[in-house]
Write a protein that holds these residues in place. Structure first.
Motif, mmCIF file in Angstrom:
data_model
loop_
_atom_site.group_PDB
_atom_site.id
_atom_site.type_symbol
_atom_site.label_atom_id
_atom_site.label_comp_id
_atom_site.label_asym_id
_atom_site.label_seq_id
_atom_site.Cartn_x
_atom_site.Cartn_y
_atom_site.Cartn_z
ATOM 1 N N ARG A 1 0.842 -1.204 0.000
ATOM 2 C CA ARG A 1 0.000 0.000 0.000
ATOM 3 C C ARG A 1 0.873 1.248 0.000
ATOM 4 O O ARG A 1 0.681 2.173 -0.798
ATOM 5 C CB ARG A 1 -0.892 0.011 1.240
ATOM 6 C CG ARG A 1 -1.968 -1.021 1.202
ATOM 7 C CD ARG A 1 -2.631 -1.133 2.545
ATOM 8 N NE ARG A 1 -1.672 -1.503 3.573
ATOM 9 C CZ ARG A 1 -1.984 -1.853 4.798
ATOM 10 N NH1 ARG A 1 -3.238 -1.864 5.180
ATOM 11 N NH2 ARG A 1 -1.072 -2.191 5.664
ATOM 12 N N THR A 2 1.835 1.271 0.936
ATOM 13 C CA THR A 2 2.694 2.435 1.026
ATOM 14 C C THR A 2 3.457 2.646 -0.277
ATOM 15 O O THR A 2 3.606 3.762 -0.757
ATOM 16 C CB THR A 2 3.669 2.249 2.196
ATOM 17 O OG1 THR A 2 2.891 2.099 3.375
ATOM 18 C CG2 THR A 2 4.593 3.431 2.333
ATOM 19 N N GLU A 3 3.897 1.536 -0.877
ATOM 20 C CA GLU A 3 4.633 1.633 -2.131
ATOM 21 C C GLU A 3 3.779 2.277 -3.221
ATOM 22 O O GLU A 3 4.267 3.126 -3.975
ATOM 23 C CB GLU A 3 5.084 0.240 -2.588
ATOM 24 C CG GLU A 3 6.296 -0.297 -1.871
ATOM 25 C CD GLU A 3 5.987 -0.901 -0.513
ATOM 26 O OE1 GLU A 3 4.870 -0.693 -0.002
ATOM 27 O OE2 GLU A 3 6.859 -1.576 0.051
ATOM 28 N N PRO B 1 2.513 11.244 4.627
ATOM 29 C CA PRO B 1 3.184 9.948 4.738
ATOM 30 C C PRO B 1 2.748 9.174 5.976
ATOM 31 O O PRO B 1 2.153 9.721 6.898
ATOM 32 C CB PRO B 1 4.657 10.319 4.810
ATOM 33 C CG PRO B 1 4.666 11.699 5.337
ATOM 34 C CD PRO B 1 3.397 12.354 4.916
ATOM 35 N N GLU B 2 3.080 7.907 5.957
ATOM 36 C CA GLU B 2 2.677 7.006 7.025
ATOM 37 C C GLU B 2 3.512 7.209 8.287
ATOM 38 O O GLU B 2 3.010 7.232 9.393
ATOM 39 C CB GLU B 2 2.867 5.575 6.487
ATOM 40 C CG GLU B 2 2.673 4.476 7.469
ATOM 41 C CD GLU B 2 2.951 3.115 6.810
ATOM 42 O OE1 GLU B 2 3.837 3.045 5.938
ATOM 43 O OE2 GLU B 2 2.250 2.161 7.152
ATOM 44 N N ASP B 3 4.839 7.397 8.065
ATOM 45 C CA ASP B 3 5.751 7.504 9.199
ATOM 46 C C ASP B 3 5.875 8.956 9.618
ATOM 47 O O ASP B 3 6.705 9.702 9.129
ATOM 48 C CB ASP B 3 7.113 6.932 8.791
ATOM 49 C CG ASP B 3 8.048 6.811 9.968
ATOM 50 O OD1 ASP B 3 7.755 7.419 11.020
ATOM 51 O OD2 ASP B 3 9.065 6.124 9.840
ATOM 52 N N LEU C 1 -3.267 9.979 1.102
ATOM 53 C CA LEU C 1 -3.138 9.849 2.552
ATOM 54 C C LEU C 1 -2.764 8.411 2.881
ATOM 55 O O LEU C 1 -3.458 7.479 2.512
ATOM 56 C CB LEU C 1 -4.466 10.185 3.241
ATOM 57 C CG LEU C 1 -5.070 11.549 2.930
ATOM 58 C CD1 LEU C 1 -6.457 11.676 3.559
ATOM 59 C CD2 LEU C 1 -4.175 12.645 3.448
ATOM 60 N N ASP C 2 -1.637 8.265 3.585
ATOM 61 C CA ASP C 2 -1.245 6.922 4.007
ATOM 62 C C ASP C 2 -1.504 6.840 5.498
ATOM 63 O O ASP C 2 -0.858 7.532 6.291
ATOM 64 C CB ASP C 2 0.236 6.697 3.676
ATOM 65 C CG ASP C 2 0.617 5.221 3.754
ATOM 66 O OD1 ASP C 2 -0.241 4.412 4.147
ATOM 67 O OD2 ASP C 2 1.762 4.897 3.421
ATOM 68 N N GLU C 3 -2.451 6.039 5.894
ATOM 69 C CA GLU C 3 -2.858 5.923 7.301
ATOM 70 C C GLU C 3 -3.143 7.297 7.911
ATOM 71 O O GLU C 3 -2.458 7.725 8.820
ATOM 72 C CB GLU C 3 -1.777 5.225 8.126
ATOM 73 C CG GLU C 3 -1.332 3.892 7.580
ATOM 74 C CD GLU C 3 -2.341 2.783 7.842
ATOM 75 O OE1 GLU C 3 -3.347 3.043 8.540
ATOM 76 O OE2 GLU C 3 -2.136 1.671 7.325
#
Ligand code: ATP
Ligand code: ATP
Ligand code: MG
Ligand code: MG
Lengths: 322, 290, 523, 352
Positions: free
Chosen positions: C322-324, C364-366, C449-451
């Motif tokens: 997903r993130t990729e 980003p997710e992080d 939007l990632d998470e």
């Protein structure tokens, strides 16, 4: 497959071997084992300093005081031996204790007052050189029979070369450094601190205690290097080892350790120091460079090896990715 | 014979040092020798490495301009074991003289004394001196000071009122001289300047001129080395005396190596002290050296 | 209903409830007892006179809005922050941990919010840090590896413990952190939002683990923003609001709506998910087009189109890519094949700045590594993307910045004393809101939007979903990767399902449901 | 109360200023006439003026260094760049009849070229800044020596003399140059978003890249700027002694510059930088140097005194020290009204 984390160190090793091979190919004298054993002996004090520096850099810090510490310890030793008539072993013991203590004091200032290591150790660099001046302005010989006796400890190698006491001391300290870094809880704390000091604290690493120990250890190694340097030259000189801190940092970094901390190996530092030594040796063997070309060559070769090493790492990663 | 000679030079920290290197290289070239040159960048360890490398290469002779006087015993012994003669250049070492062939050098102490003697004669032994020292801890600075102090010790009315290190540099000499002039409230209480080298003296002269002090008139200027620029200053009436530190040491050094190869005995000290130059010959000297 | 809420809000009544709970518990000596704990930072009273007790074998939910003081309570408890006043008793004896390591030795094992591991060390080194087993005084890496594998198995991870930690995704790192917390013999286990970014499978695994530890007599404190999780695993609930302890309740006796009211301080009836219409009404104008976009060893080539006003969800298991997908679509990782276009601008090779200028945005997710710039203020963090797209030479005036930021702080209910506070000092959820706001003020055409709701409380969660929907009605396109299927189903028009780094299927319109997604993943 | 608040808010700013004032006062009490300033020949004259005059090269270098440190970098090569630009200035002045401004532009250009080199190594080849700039630090002096052929090249030029030692409106021209440069830099940093971007990149490169900041270009420009500043400093230093000393010009100046940046409160790990306070840091260091020179101390004490005072300043400025002091006082206060406090907690613990 090669473990990715070992890649920089393998690249450094490769660079070293290539260089050595080049020297052997180019100059007849280079093929003698004497050149190799000279490398070990002549760069011993630099490598020893750099081992201590490795711990500091792994933890994300830096220690600029090491060069001055070498000079200070040498002068102190000479003073103790010739002015108080102390046995060199005692003098060495005292000098080491002083080195560790000064290192620990810098560590305390860095840990408890939260002042940046660069600046604290810069002040240390001024202070130790200044203290060396206060003890003795002049260069003095240390010609105690015990010290001169150390020169006779010698393990001959085939060819003209041989392991001197100094080279052996360096190798022992290297082994000790490797053990401390990879096989003790303190060593792992150093890596953790450099990787992410905030997380390290949350993971239960005793941050302050570790910082103090790190600088004390660096103090120990640079004091040891001071002792070795004094034995190496059989004298003490307050202007000795000016700029060695930068050489040591360069050795650590060439050895694949990241200045941002957390990544690197003590053995890489050994290779880094040897590479620096070999640059010097190659330039001397060539013997045709004038003063300014020498400087350019030292800088240029440094750059060349760093790029070469990066290239190797990049290439292998790409290959293994494909 | 076509000799291969290794030359371990300290570095290239001053114009004088560069002249010395060039002179020795030119001399080697003139004689058709193969000179292996190594610049140690002010580091004793590099010089030791260089000498060891020369030994490994099996050169016919080694010239060594030691950065410091102590700490050479071991490597000199190694050279002796390899039967390679070592000639010390421009300063001696604190090792057993049997370990080296000879030294071709001037005497720093003597230079200091000569400067002091000239000053004593010039001022009739009555002078407040300010001193610009060389780099702290360097043997040139320590010995020149010792020689100078030994002579003025004989004159109760000659005292050093201020002494600071100008690190052998022009900028250092200028900055320190500025602070001397501020601290002493101008030139009233200063009769002479003794600088451990010409570059510091040249910097100090600039500082004097900017503070409205006339060098040579208000303050006497004596220094050591005899670099070209100081002759120009003397010719312009801005400096009083300089003592030459001879940079042309290649000839005698090579001769000594040849002599030893022929089995002749060589003196342990080939003195190369230079004379004291005064303004009268300055213009001519400047033209010669430029 | 609303009467109940009002009652619960009455301070007197609350303490009455609390006292009854406490009375019931006082029969046994509590495992952990916190008395009158207070802690303030400059300008913020993060904890004010908080008291609570936890029994052996109890799982306690610690709930509250973003910035309520949950993480601070945990950090004070474990000695990371010194407390201003109050007492802490463990097993009946006063303790005062001087740092996290000390707390560990006292028997309190903690997983802090965000992943707090050493990214540059291997998984094994992280797991055994400070607990390494030794032979002859030296660390034995053989034993360490065996131990590491055991610990990883406990949380159901099958990864190479010798690889460097930061080569794994955030979710895996989170699991490693949990595994590490289990490695010590502890009396108390504290988990601060361990489930953010975890999938249902991992969460189930975690809950099984918690149940086992509970039966072994551990006390567990569990912080989360997911009410479902609260009701499925915890025994009791402590609610914090603005640093004050609102009360402690038996989970079984507290209804969801009451709980929410306690947390938020007002009743929120419309929190229930509104039925969502999975079709778009407007005419289809394409925004983002991914044409056979892929990268070797990263993501299999795929096609994806997003139209104006459309919300496309990305679902999949941990490590499914997903993130990729998000990174390739945004352009922070360049594809080695295929075409990316946004509103007819080709972005395949262009810089991120250009992408942003034509309307791209990416959360980003992080958050810690890729989102916040910790030293900079809330204001600076929020305007960073807008300013970057304008270029350095045309600065946004301070007055305008203040206007924009103030508006966002109001709209997203960001809890901060002022906008010049360094963002690193905000609570985790509030940091997330600032990052979201950073992109909202650029008015992107397409937002990735990632998470996005990681670590965000229910009130804000609700608010953010409203904002997302509103923006889409105004014509923005949205690509949302989330491990929370419920959330995806709530607003997505279409869901892309990922598996093993390639797209397995795309669910349209009324096909979109949790069951359908799960089925696709499983197939 | 309000005043207290002000102090609290500006602690970070006040600490270096306070240190500077203290050092000046202590020196003044030891050295009579240290504070006196007179007019001589239409310009100001005195030790304080000397400090300003001497501080300009370091100040310029520190300015560039601050920007580089802001990007989480470091520039060890400034000393070598000083030598190179000085050498270029001298050799061009002596060997060509180019107008002075062309010579100066050439020298500045050389400095920027050096900066570009550093920048490329750091941002394109990803070499760690300290090593990347160490390369030029070593090789740069070689280049400078090559240009001057190892000799001090003495030159004469009225314009350069004026830059080195001339006066304008009672102040040294070089001080005006430095003020101009500082003002310009501060203006650009404050009035554009450059300062924000640099700090963002220094604090978190990954996040900065993701919001579209062109971090590479920015880092590159920071080194170019540092090169420019070093070149200016090199011209001034050469003009000062009317000669280019390739071996010694700017030797170890990088350490003073870094020290100044850190005294101002910046972190070598990137992030916030304080340009004006950096200048205060430079003044602290220069005052110390000048004070030691005028004090008449034997040379061997120089370093010990310098180190001790720097350590003292660092310790006094450390936020931790302030915190401990304030903790100490609040504890005292608490002890004063402890009776009530104790009773309270006592009650609390008895209740359950
Ligand atoms: N180091 C700090 N410095 C200053 N203020 C802080 C610090 N840490 C937390 N705060 C403040 O304390 C308050 C409580 O924060 P805390 O992190 O405990 O919230 P939380 O309940 O964990 O929220 P979330 O659900 O978002 O994680 C917040 O207002 C926050 O801004
Ligand atoms: N070998 C690697 N080196 C560096 N980063 C990696 C590596 N493998 C994965 N990552 C990074 O880890 C992150 C997560 O990858 P993963 O495949 O787990 O994505 P995901 O499906 O989004 O999972 P998640 O549920 O954690 O979001 C990505 O940003 C990816 O770039
Ligand atoms: Mg939290
Ligand atoms: Mg993901």
């Amino acid at each position: 497959m090669i473990n990715e984390r070992n890649l920089p160190i393998l690249a450094t090793l490769l660079v070293f071997i290539m260089l050595y091979g080049f020297g052997m190919y180019e100059y007849k004298g280079f093929r003698d084992t004497l050149v190799f054993s000279n490398l070990l002996t002549d760069n011993a004090f630099l490598i020893i300093t750099a081992i201590g520096m490795t711990f500091v850099i792994l933890s994300g810090g830096i220690d600029l005081s090491v060069g001055s510490m070498i000079a200070f310890i040498g002068v102190l030793m000479a003073y103790l031996i010739s002015n108080t008539g102390m046995h060199p072993l005692f003098a060495i013991g005292i000098a080491l204790v002083v080195g560790v203590a000064f290192g620990a004091i810098m560590g305390v200032i860095i840990a408890f007052f939260e002042i940046q290591a660069f600046i604290v150790t810069l002040a240390g660099m001024f202070l130790f050189r200044g203290l060396a001046y206060l003890i003795n302005l002049d260069a003095v010989p240390i010609d105690h029979p015990f010290i001169t006796g150390l020169y006779d400890i010698y393990v001959p190698l085939p060819g003209r070369g041989g392991l001197t006491f100094i080279a052996m001391a360096m190798l022992v300290l290297l082994a000790l450094g490797i053990l401390i870094a990879r096989r003790t809880r303190f060593g792992m704390s150093v890596y953790a601190l450099g990787g992410d000091s905030h997380s390290a604290a949350l993971l239960g690493v005793p941050v302050k205690k570790t910082i103090i120990k790190i600088y004390a250890l660096s103090g120990f190694y640079s004091a040891m290097s001071g002792v070795i340097f004094a034995i190496y030259t059989g004298s003490a000189y307050p202007l000795a080892a000016v700029g060695v801190e930068l050489d040591a940092i360069a050795a650590v970094v060439i050895g694949g350790t990241l200045l941002t901390g957390g990544v690197g190996y003590v053995f890489g530092t050994f290779l880094g120091g040897m590479i620096q030594g070999i640059i010097q040796t190659l330039i001397t063997f060539d013997g045709s460079l004038n003063s300014w070309w020498t400087k350019l060559a030292v800088g240029g070769l440094l750059l060349f090896f760093i790029l070469l090493q990066k290239g190797i790492v990049y290439w292998v990663k790409k290959r293994s990715a494909a | 014979a076509d000799l291969t000679i290794g030359f371990s030079q300290i570095g290239s920290e001053s114009g004088w040092r560069t002249s010395e290197t060039q002179s020795i290289k030119a001399e080697a070239e003139r004689r058709g020798y193969d000179l292996k040159f190594s610049d140690a960048q002010q580091k004793q360890e590099n010089q030791i490495k260089a000498v060891r490398s020369f030994i490994a290469q099996g050169v016919d002779g080694i010239l060594l301009a030691p950065v410091v006087e102590t700490g050479w015993d071991q490597v000199l012994k190694e050279a002796q074991r390899a039967k390679i003669p070592v000639v010390l250049i421009d300063r001696g070492v604190a090792a057993d003289p049997s370990l080296y062939l000879t030294k071709v050098a001037s005497d720093f102490k003597e230079e200091g004394s000569l400067a002091a003697s000239w000053l004593a004669a010039k001022t009739n032994g009555r002078c407040n001196i300010v001193e610009l020292q060389g780099s702290v801890g360097s043997s040139a600075a320590i010995d020149r000071k010792t020689g100078f102090d030994a002579v003025i010790g004989n004159f109760p009315n000659m005292t050093i009122t201020r002494s600071q290190s100008g690190s052998f540099t022009r900028a250092g000499g200028k900055e320190v001289m500025e602070s001397f002039l501020k601290a002493e409230g101008g030139a009233k209480n200063i009769c002479a300047l003794f600088a451990h080298n010409d570059d510091m003296a040249l910097g100090a002269i600039l500082a004097m001129k900017e503070a409205g002090v006339k060098p040579t008139k208000d303050i006497l200027v004596v220094s050591i080395d005899a670099v070209p620029d100081i002759f120009k200053a003397m010719a312009d009436g801005e400096a009083n005396a300089t003592i030459e530190l001879n940079p042309h040491l290649g000839g005698p050094a090579f001769d000594a190596i040849l002599a030893s190869q022929d089995g002749k005995k060589v003196d342990k000290w080939i003195k190369a002290n230079g004379p004291l130059y005064l303004p009268d010959t300055a213009a001519a000297e400047y033209a010669k050296r430029k | 209903m609303s009467d109940l809420v009002k009652d619960a809000l009455e301070v007197k009544e609350t303490s009455a409830v609390k006292e009854t709970v406490e009375a019931a518990q006082s029969a046994v000596r509590p495992l952990l007892e916190i008395k009158h704990l207070s802690k303030s930072f400059t300008g913020v009273q993060a904890l004010n006179d908080v008291s609570l007790q936890i029994q052996q074998g109890e799982i306690r939910a610690l709930l509250g809005e973003n910035g309520a003081g949950k993480s601070t309570l945990i950090k004070v408890l474990t000695g990371v922050y010194p407390r201003d006043s109050g007492e802490i008793l463990l097993d009946g004896s006063l303790i005062s941990a001087s740092d996290s390591g000390h707390a560990q030795r006292l028997g309190i094992s903690t997983v802090y919010q965000e992943v707090n591991l050493i990214p540059t060390m291997s998984v094994m080194e992280n797991l055994t840090l400070q607990h390494q087993e030794k032979t002859f005084g030296l660390i034995s890496w053989k034993k360490a590896e065996i131990r590491a594998r055991e610990l990883l198995a406990q949380v159901g991870l099958d990864i190479d413990p010798l690889r460097q930690l930061d080569t794994y995704s955030i979710a895996i790192q989170q699991l490693v952190a949990i595994a590490r917390a289990l490695s010590t013999q502890a009396k108390m286990l504290i988990l601060d939002e361990p489930t953010a970014s975890l999938d249902s499978d991992e969460i189930k695994q975690l809950f099984d683990l918690m149940a086992r530890l509970k039966s072994e007599g551990l006390g567990i404190i569990f912080v989360t923003h997911f009410l479902d999780q609260v009701y499925s695993i915890t025994d009791s609930i402590t609610v914090l609001r603005n640093g004050e302890c609102i009360g402690t309740f038996k989970t079984a006796e507290l209804s969801r709506s009451d709980l929410v009211s306690h947390m938020v301080g007002k009743s929120l009836e419309d929190l229930a998910p509104t039925a969502h219409d999975h079709s778009i009404k407007r005419e289809r104008t394409e925004l983002l087009q991914l044409n056979n976009v892929g990268k070797q060893r990263y993501l299999q080539p795929l096609d994806l189109n997003i139209a104006a006003g459309e919300i496309v969800g990305v679902a999949g298991l941990l490590g499914s890519g997903r993130t990729e997908l998000c990174e390739l679509a945004y352009g922070s990782v360049k594809p080695d094949q295929g075409e990316v276009t946004l509103s007819n601008h080709s972005l395949t090779k262009s810089s991120l700045r250009r992408a942003i200028q034509v309307g791209m945005g990416y959360c980003p997710e992080d958050r810690k590594q890729d989102g916040i710039v910790a030293e900079l203020s809330v204001r600076e963090n929020m305007i960073l993307a807008l300013q970057a797209s304008k270029g350095w030479w045309s600065p946004i005036s301070i007055a305008e910045q203040q206007k924009l930021v103030e508006e966002m702080i109001q709209r997203l209910a960001i809890k901060t004393p002022d906008m010049d506070k360094p963002i690193g000092e905000l609570s985790g959820g509030n940091q997330q809101k600032v990052i979201l706001a950073r992109w909202l003020i650029t008015h992107p055409a397409l937002l990735i939007l990632d998470e996005p709701t990681r670590g965000i409380d229910i009130g804000a969660h609700h608010e953010i979903i409203q904002i997302i929907k509103e923006l889409c009605e105004q014509g923005m396109g949205l690509l949302v990767a989330s491990s929370e299927l419920e959330e995806l189903v709530m607003f997505a028009h279409r869901v892309v399902v990922m598996k093993d780094h390639h797209k397995v299927s795309e669910l349209h319109g009324n096909e979109v449901s949790e069951q359908a997604i799960l089925r696709t993943i499983a197939s | 109360m309000k005043k207290n608040n002000f102090l609290h808010k500006h602690q970070k700013t006040l600490a270096p200023l306070l240190s500077l004032v203290l050092i000046i006062l202590i020196t003044a009490s030891v050295t009579p006439g240290f504070l006196s300033i007179r007019m001589v020949d239409g310009h100001l004259f005195g030790s304080l003026l000397d400090i300003l005059h001497r501080a300009t090269p370091t100040a310029l270098v520190a300015l560039g260094m601050a920007v580089v440190i802001g990007t989480r970098g470091i520039d060890l090569s400034v000393g070598a760049v000083i030598a190179i630009s000085g050498a270029v200035t001298a050799v061009l002045t002596v060997n060509t009849d180019w107008p002075v401004w062309v010579v100066i532009l050439c020298a500045l250009g050389t400095g920027m070229l050096c900066g570009l080199w550093n920048g490329i190594l750091v941002s394109v080849f990803n070499i760690q800044p300290i090593v990347a700039t160490l390369i030029l630090m070593v090789a740069g002096r070689g280049i400078a020596q090559m240009i001057t052929e190892g000799q001090i090249v003495t030159f004469h030029s009225d314009v350069l003399d004026a830059i080195g030692n001339g006066y304008f409106l009672a102040f040294p021209i070089r001080v005006w140059i430095a003020i101009g440069m500082i003002a310009l830099t501060v203006l650009v940093m404050r009035k554009t978003a450059l300062g924000l971007f640099i700090e963002a990149v220094g604090a978190n490169v990954r996040a900065s890249r993701l919001v579209g900041i062109e971090a590479r270009l920015l880092v590159l420009s920071a080194y170019v700027f540092s090169g420019l500043c070093a070149a200016m400093s090199g011209i001034i230093l050469a003009a000062d002694i009317r000669g280019a000393d390739a071996n010694n010009a700017g030797l170890w100046l990088e350490l003073d510059a870094i020290l100044a940046v850190v005294l101002a409160g910046a972190s070598l790990a990137g992030g916030r930088i304080y340009l004006l306070l950096t200048i205060v840091g430079v003044l602290i260091i220069q005052t110390l140097t000048t004070a030691i020179l005028t004090s008449g101390l034997p040379v061997q004490y120089n370093l010990v005194v310098k180190a001790t005072i720097i350590l003292a300043v660092l310790l006094v400025q450390s936020p931790k020290t302030r915190q401990w002091i304030s903790d100490f006082f609040t504890k005292k206060k608490r002890a004063a009204n402890s009776s009530t406090g104790k009773a309270d907690t006592g009650k609390g613990s008895e209740k359950p």
